[in-house]
Design a protein around this motif. Structure first.
Motif, PDB file in Angstrom:
ATOM      1  N   PRO A  11       0.823  -1.206   0.000  1.00  0.00           N
ATOM      2  CA  PRO A  11       0.000   0.000   0.000  1.00  0.00           C
ATOM      3  C   PRO A  11       0.859   1.258   0.000  1.00  0.00           C
ATOM      4  N   PRO A  12       0.237   2.438  -0.110  1.00  0.00           N
ATOM      5  CA  PRO A  12       1.012   3.686  -0.218  1.00  0.00           C
ATOM      6  C   PRO A  12       2.055   3.909   0.862  1.00  0.00           C
ATOM      7  N   HIS A  13       1.811   3.418   2.087  1.00  0.00           N
ATOM      8  CA  HIS A  13       2.762   3.716   3.165  1.00  0.00           C
ATOM      9  C   HIS A  13       4.105   2.988   3.016  1.00  0.00           C
ATOM     10  N   VAL A  14       4.271   2.129   1.995  1.00  0.00           N
ATOM     11  CA  VAL A  14       5.600   1.543   1.759  1.00  0.00           C
ATOM     12  C   VAL A  14       6.561   2.595   1.198  1.00  0.00           C
ATOM     13  N   LEU A  15       6.026   3.721   0.739  1.00  0.00           N
ATOM     14  CA  LEU A  15       6.853   4.812   0.224  1.00  0.00           C
ATOM     15  C   LEU A  15       7.457   5.582   1.391  1.00  0.00           C
ATOM     16  N   GLN A  16       8.781   5.728   1.391  1.00  0.00           N
ATOM     17  CA  GLN A  16       9.486   6.367   2.495  1.00  0.00           C
ATOM     18  C   GLN A  16      10.406   7.480   1.972  1.00  0.00           C
ATOM     19  N   LEU A  17      10.392   8.616   2.666  1.00  0.00           N
ATOM     20  CA  LEU A  17      11.285   9.719   2.321  1.00  0.00           C
ATOM     21  C   LEU A  17      12.657   9.448   2.923  1.00  0.00           C
ATOM     22  N   LYS A 281       4.845  19.700 -27.359  1.00  0.00           N
ATOM     23  CA  LYS A 281       5.268  21.056 -26.991  1.00  0.00           C
ATOM     24  C   LYS A 281       4.703  22.072 -27.979  1.00  0.00           C
ATOM     25  N   GLU A 282       4.790  21.767 -29.269  1.00  0.00           N
ATOM     26  CA  GLU A 282       4.246  22.663 -30.296  1.00  0.00           C
ATOM     27  C   GLU A 282       2.738  22.836 -30.148  1.00  0.00           C
ATOM     28  N   LEU A 283       2.034  21.749 -29.864  1.00  0.00           N
ATOM     29  CA  LEU A 283       0.579  21.817 -29.699  1.00  0.00           C
ATOM     30  C   LEU A 283       0.199  22.663 -28.487  1.00  0.00           C
ATOM     31  N   VAL A 284       0.942  22.494 -27.395  1.00  0.00           N
ATOM     32  CA  VAL A 284       0.669  23.282 -26.195  1.00  0.00           C
ATOM     33  C   VAL A 284       0.909  24.763 -26.465  1.00  0.00           C
ATOM     34  N   GLU A 285       2.024  25.082 -27.088  1.00  0.00           N
ATOM     35  CA  GLU A 285       2.374  26.486 -27.339  1.00  0.00           C
ATOM     36  C   GLU A 285       1.436  27.130 -28.354  1.00  0.00           C
ATOM     37  N   ALA A 286       0.819  26.301 -29.199  1.00  0.00           N
ATOM     38  CA  ALA A 286      -0.153  26.814 -30.182  1.00  0.00           C
ATOM     39  C   ALA A 286      -1.561  26.902 -29.601  1.00  0.00           C
ATOM     40  N   GLY A 287      -1.732  26.491 -28.342  1.00  0.00           N
ATOM     41  CA  GLY A 287      -3.033  26.546 -27.706  1.00  0.00           C
ATOM     42  C   GLY A 287      -3.972  25.433 -28.108  1.00  0.00           C
ATOM     43  N   LYS A 288      -3.439  24.374 -28.689  1.00  0.00           N
ATOM     44  CA  LYS A 288      -4.271  23.255 -29.149  1.00  0.00           C
ATOM     45  C   LYS A 288      -4.327  22.102 -28.150  1.00  0.00           C
ATOM     46  N   LEU A 289      -3.571  22.203 -27.081  1.00  0.00           N
ATOM     47  CA  LEU A 289      -3.541  21.139 -26.072  1.00  0.00           C
ATOM     48  C   LEU A 289      -3.370  21.774 -24.710  1.00  0.00           C
ATOM     49  N   LYS A 290      -4.280  21.432 -23.792  1.00  0.00           N
ATOM     50  CA  LYS A 290      -4.150  21.959 -22.443  1.00  0.00           C
ATOM     51  C   LYS A 290      -4.063  20.823 -21.436  1.00  0.00           C
ATOM     52  N   VAL A 291      -3.503  21.144 -20.287  1.00  0.00           N
ATOM     53  CA  VAL A 291      -3.255  20.166 -19.239  1.00  0.00           C
ATOM     54  C   VAL A 291      -4.349  20.270 -18.181  1.00  0.00           C
ATOM     55  N   VAL A 292      -4.920  19.135 -17.824  1.00  0.00           N
ATOM     56  CA  VAL A 292      -5.926  19.088 -16.754  1.00  0.00           C
ATOM     57  C   VAL A 292      -5.249  18.580 -15.481  1.00  0.00           C
ATOM     58  N   ILE A 293      -5.267  19.391 -14.446  1.00  0.00           N
ATOM     59  CA  ILE A 293      -4.674  18.994 -13.173  1.00  0.00           C
ATOM     60  C   ILE A 293      -5.761  18.965 -12.102  1.00  0.00           C
ATOM     61  N   ASP A 294      -5.895  17.832 -11.474  1.00  0.00           N
ATOM     62  CA  ASP A 294      -6.894  17.638 -10.429  1.00  0.00           C
ATOM     63  C   ASP A 294      -6.404  18.207  -9.101  1.00  0.00           C
ATOM     64  N   ARG A 295      -5.240  17.735  -8.655  1.00  0.00           N
ATOM     65  CA  ARG A 295      -4.707  18.157  -7.364  1.00  0.00           C
ATOM     66  C   ARG A 295      -3.191  18.281  -7.407  1.00  0.00           C
ATOM     67  N   TYR A 296      -2.686  19.131  -6.512  1.00  0.00           N
ATOM     68  CA  TYR A 296      -1.255  19.265  -6.280  1.00  0.00           C
ATOM     69  C   TYR A 296      -0.936  18.753  -4.872  1.00  0.00           C
ATOM     70  N   TYR A 297       0.192  18.084  -4.746  1.00  0.00           N
ATOM     71  CA  TYR A 297       0.672  17.657  -3.427  1.00  0.00           C
ATOM     72  C   TYR A 297       2.142  18.042  -3.306  1.00  0.00           C
ATOM     73  N   ALA A 298       2.579  18.315  -2.089  1.00  0.00           N
ATOM     74  CA  ALA A 298       4.004  18.526  -1.840  1.00  0.00           C
ATOM     75  C   ALA A 298       4.726  17.177  -1.887  1.00  0.00           C
ATOM     76  N   PHE A 299       6.025  17.230  -2.082  1.00  0.00           N
ATOM     77  CA  PHE A 299       6.848  16.024  -2.166  1.00  0.00           C
ATOM     78  C   PHE A 299       6.655  15.144  -0.928  1.00  0.00           C
ATOM     79  N   GLU A 300       6.576  15.783   0.226  1.00  0.00           N
ATOM     80  CA  GLU A 300       6.425  15.045   1.479  1.00  0.00           C
ATOM     81  C   GLU A 300       5.033  14.426   1.624  1.00  0.00           C
ATOM     82  N   GLU A 301       4.088  14.805   0.766  1.00  0.00           N
ATOM     83  CA  GLU A 301       2.712  14.302   0.835  1.00  0.00           C
ATOM     84  C   GLU A 301       2.435  13.203  -0.188  1.00  0.00           C
ATOM     85  N   ILE A 302       3.480  12.584  -0.702  1.00  0.00           N
ATOM     86  CA  ILE A 302       3.312  11.652  -1.815  1.00  0.00           C
ATOM     87  C   ILE A 302       2.512  10.411  -1.425  1.00  0.00           C
ATOM     88  N   VAL A 303       2.575   9.988  -0.187  1.00  0.00           N
ATOM     89  CA  VAL A 303       1.761   8.843   0.263  1.00  0.00           C
ATOM     90  C   VAL A 303       0.281   9.187   0.131  1.00  0.00           C
TER      91      VAL A 303
END
Length: 328
Positions: A11-17, A281-303
């Protein structure tokens, strides 16, 4: 340097900093100071070792029989080049890059060495590091499979799982290739999928695919939650079925291959080259592709991030930032 390490499956808690040795670039490598990475389903499967029974043994041999061979996960990243090997010609210190590390993993760390001819490219100039980190796996996978379908302008493409990472990119890239796109998602994600350019959206909680009466030139299965028989009923007789999650065909798939003219393309790794990233990269810079981001976590919150992604309900991408304060 700091890294997220796992020495056993679970499970996720096997990940250790932990503190590990900072890598040194070889003659043909660049050393990247990582600014952001992501949690993909590939990371989840490698950490938990939840894979289809049909590939259990070969996967175990590749990833590690008793314990992981590669102890630092992370399949995609963005960051700044800190130094380069003496033979490197394409990059220099200070360059902002984004990259896939599908072969060696290793993006859950403060630094990562990458071959200059690998899947690494200069970051799109209109994206943050966090946004750029969410492109190399999902978008490249969608592009790889859609190219195999040889989509022509005006063809009808259905994307099942249109609100996930691969699916959200598949909707946009299929539109870029000239297709008429139908996305399949849950009620809460309908407006998101429409905003990505889908011509039509099917709410799978209210409408069965096989009962719509529509047929498609291409069906793109991004999450493997649909019925294969329903997809075959909705696929034109000479259509193409793309499934990015199933590595080996089942009995029904084999029978379909033998008895019909329908083309089935199952899970494959896209090449570890910069070509696809440069196009994206070309598609993104031309406005033809956008990134969908649900959530951000800090490095220490990876679990916590792994727990969230493992539930299977994320929209687009989940990003890990190397900054110490996470974003909402």
């Amino acid at each position: 340097m700091k890294a997220i390490v796992y020495t056993k499956y679970g499970p996720p808690h096997v990940l250790q900093l932990k503190e590990v040795e900072k890598p040194t670039p070889k003659e043909n490598e660049i050393l990247v100071k990582i600014k952001a990475t992501t949690v993909t389903m590939g990371d989840i499967r490698s950490r938990s070792f939840k894979v289809p029974l049909s590939v259990w043994l070969p996967a175990r041999i590749i990833i590690g029989l008793r314990r992981p061979k590669k102890t630092i996960l992370g399949l995609e990243l963005s960051g700044e080049v800190e130094s380069v090997g003496k033979d490197v010609k394409l990059f220099k210190a200070g360059d902002h890059v984004f990259a896939a590390s599908q072969v060696g993993y290793g993006a859950y760390a403060e630094y990562k060495c990458l071959p200059e001819d690998g899947s690494v490219a200069i970051k799109p100039n209109n994206l943050s590091f966090e946004e750029a980190a969410a492109i190399p796996i999902g978008a490249r996978t969608a592009l790889f499979y859609l190219r195999k379908a040889n989509i022509e302008s005006g063809q009808k493409v259905l994307v099942y799982g249109a609100s996930g990472s691969v699916g959200s990119y598949a909707v946009q890239i299929a539109k870029y290739l000239g297709a008429r796109v139908t996305g399949v998602c849950s009620t809460t994600n309908i407006e998101l999928v429409k905003s990505l350019g889908a011509d039509k959206v099917i709410d799978y909680t209210k409408e069965y695919l096989s009962r719509t009466g529509e047929t498609y030139d291409v069906i793109f299965e991004a999450v493997d939650k649909s019925s294969f028989s329903a997809c075959m009923k909705s696929l034109k007789k000479d259509g193409t079925y793309l499934n990015v999650t199933v590595p080996l065909p089942g009995v029904r798939m084999l029978w379909t291959k033998l008895t019909s003219s329908k083309k089935l393309i199952l899970s494959q790794n896209s090449p570890e080259t910069p070509e696809a990233l440069n196009l994206l990269k070309e598609l993104v810079e031309a406005g033809k592709l956008k990134v969908v981001i649900d959530r951000y976590y800090a490095f220490e919150e990876i679990v916590e991030a792994h727990r969230y992604v493992e539930k299977g309900h994320k929209k687009g991408n989940v990003v890990i930032t190397m900054e110490h304060n996470s974003k909402s």
